[in-house]
Design an enzyme around this catalytic site. Structure first.
Site, PDB file in Angstrom:
ATOM      1  N   GLY A  33       0.825  -1.208   0.000  1.00 37.65           N
ATOM      2  CA  GLY A  33       0.000   0.000   0.000  1.00 37.65           C
ATOM      3  C   GLY A  33       0.850   1.244   0.000  1.00 37.65           C
ATOM      4  O   GLY A  33       2.071   1.185  -0.177  1.00 37.65           O
ATOM      5  N   ASN A  34       0.202   2.384   0.160  1.00 33.01           N
ATOM      6  CA  ASN A  34       0.938   3.648   0.235  1.00 33.01           C
ATOM      7  C   ASN A  34       0.265   4.557   1.252  1.00 33.01           C
ATOM      8  O   ASN A  34      -0.775   4.222   1.813  1.00 33.01           O
ATOM      9  CB  ASN A  34       1.043   4.295  -1.147  1.00 33.01           C
ATOM     10  CG  ASN A  34      -0.302   4.688  -1.713  1.00 33.01           C
ATOM     11  OD1 ASN A  34      -0.945   5.615  -1.224  1.00 33.01           O
ATOM     12  ND2 ASN A  34      -0.745   3.959  -2.725  1.00 33.01           N
ATOM     13  N   ARG A  35       0.865   5.710   1.484  1.00 29.42           N
ATOM     14  CA  ARG A  35       0.462   6.548   2.612  1.00 29.42           C
ATOM     15  C   ARG A  35      -0.564   7.617   2.257  1.00 29.42           C
ATOM     16  O   ARG A  35      -0.814   8.514   3.052  1.00 29.42           O
ATOM     17  CB  ARG A  35       1.712   7.200   3.214  1.00 29.42           C
ATOM     18  CG  ARG A  35       2.612   6.181   3.880  1.00 29.42           C
ATOM     19  CD  ARG A  35       3.915   6.801   4.318  1.00 29.42           C
ATOM     20  NE  ARG A  35       3.711   7.915   5.226  1.00 29.42           N
ATOM     21  CZ  ARG A  35       4.649   8.791   5.573  1.00 29.42           C
ATOM     22  NH1 ARG A  35       5.861   8.663   5.054  1.00 29.42           N
ATOM     23  NH2 ARG A  35       4.395   9.769   6.402  1.00 29.42           N
TER      24      ARG A  35
END
Ligand code: CTP
Ligand code: CA
Length: 233
Positions: A33-35
């Site tokens: 995932g990413n932020r």
């Protein structure tokens, strides 16, 4: 609407906004995932609704309350985000891709939880590139005269400045506007504020000074509104 006050200039328009970060599952409990917090996309959706638009918000893994008067479609992966965005675009006057879709996904998703090996070795994860939703939407142009907007966080490097990278990305994606964040100085993730340059395929870049995400959202809709009203497009 200059000065960021809510108006009515998007009444009768349907806009699609994507927000958040997609997750690409490895097994039932793990993902890449990413932020991305989704805040900029949510600000775009609520300001568009305040300006009278019918809004479809495609939200990827965002933990924020649904904006008032907005249709929210929740997705997890880039494939789901693509399906939801493409389903909404045929009737859209504008599509704004504020989401951060994962660029890659695992070649296969394990149906069972991946277990550690006794010998201390780690598994390799084979990745495949995800489809580029923005480029696809820009190439399709379901509705003539519709406006397609991308977002990009860029850093300068040996290959070029932030603006050079951004211009190349705008051309590569084929979108009308690209909202560029210079992240050379550090991450902006989760910050309540944003500053940006809005690049357009034609015309001068617009610098939006540091301010709230709602203020940047209004600046984006100002540009979108001008393009939608432009009789030459
Ligand atoms: N985007 C998209 N689909 C993807 C990746 C990105 O629609 N699979 C959209 C994003 O929502 C954003 C724009 O493309 O509006 C730019 O995203 P960015 O990650 O900067 O572009 P990439 O082409 O993935 O380039 P990079 O290699 O710099 O990550
Ligand atoms: Ca990317």
């Amino acid at each position: 609407v200059r000065g960021g006050s809510p108006g009515d200039d998007l009444r009768g328009r349907h806009v699609v906004v994507s927000a958040g970060g997609t997750r690409e599952y490895l097994d039932p409990v793990r993902f890449l995932g990413n932020r991305s917090s989704g805040r900029q996309g949510y600000a775009l959706a609520s300001t568009a609704a305040a300006r009278g638009a019918e809004v479809t918000l495609v939200a990827a893994n965002v933990s924020l309350p649904d904006p008032a008067g907005v249709k929210v479609v929740r997705v997890a992966t880039t494939a789901e985000l693509r399906d939801a965005v493409l389903a909404a675009t045929p009737s859209a006057d504008a599509v704004v891709m504020a989401a951060a879709p994962a660029d890659f996904r695992p070649v296969s998703v394990s149906t069972a939880k991946i277990k550690k090996a006794d010998d201390g070795t780690a598994p390799a994860i084979d990745l495949v590139q995800n489809p580029d939703v923005l480029a696809e939407v820009a190439a399709d142009r379901a509705r003539p005269g519709s406006v397609v907007v991308g977002f990009a966080a860029e850093t300068g490097d040996d290959a070029g400045t932030v603006l050079e990278h951004a211009r190349a990305k705008l051309a590569r994606k084929g979108c009308d506007l690209l909202v560029v964040n210079d992240v050379s100085g550090g991450a902006v993730f989760g910050s309540p504020d944003n500053e940006a340059v809005i690049l357009s395929a034609e015309g001068e870049p617009v610098v939006v000074p540091r301010g709230t995400k709602a203020a940047l959202a209004h600046a984006v809709w100002d540009r979108v509104g001008l393009l939608l009203e432009d009789p030459d497009r």
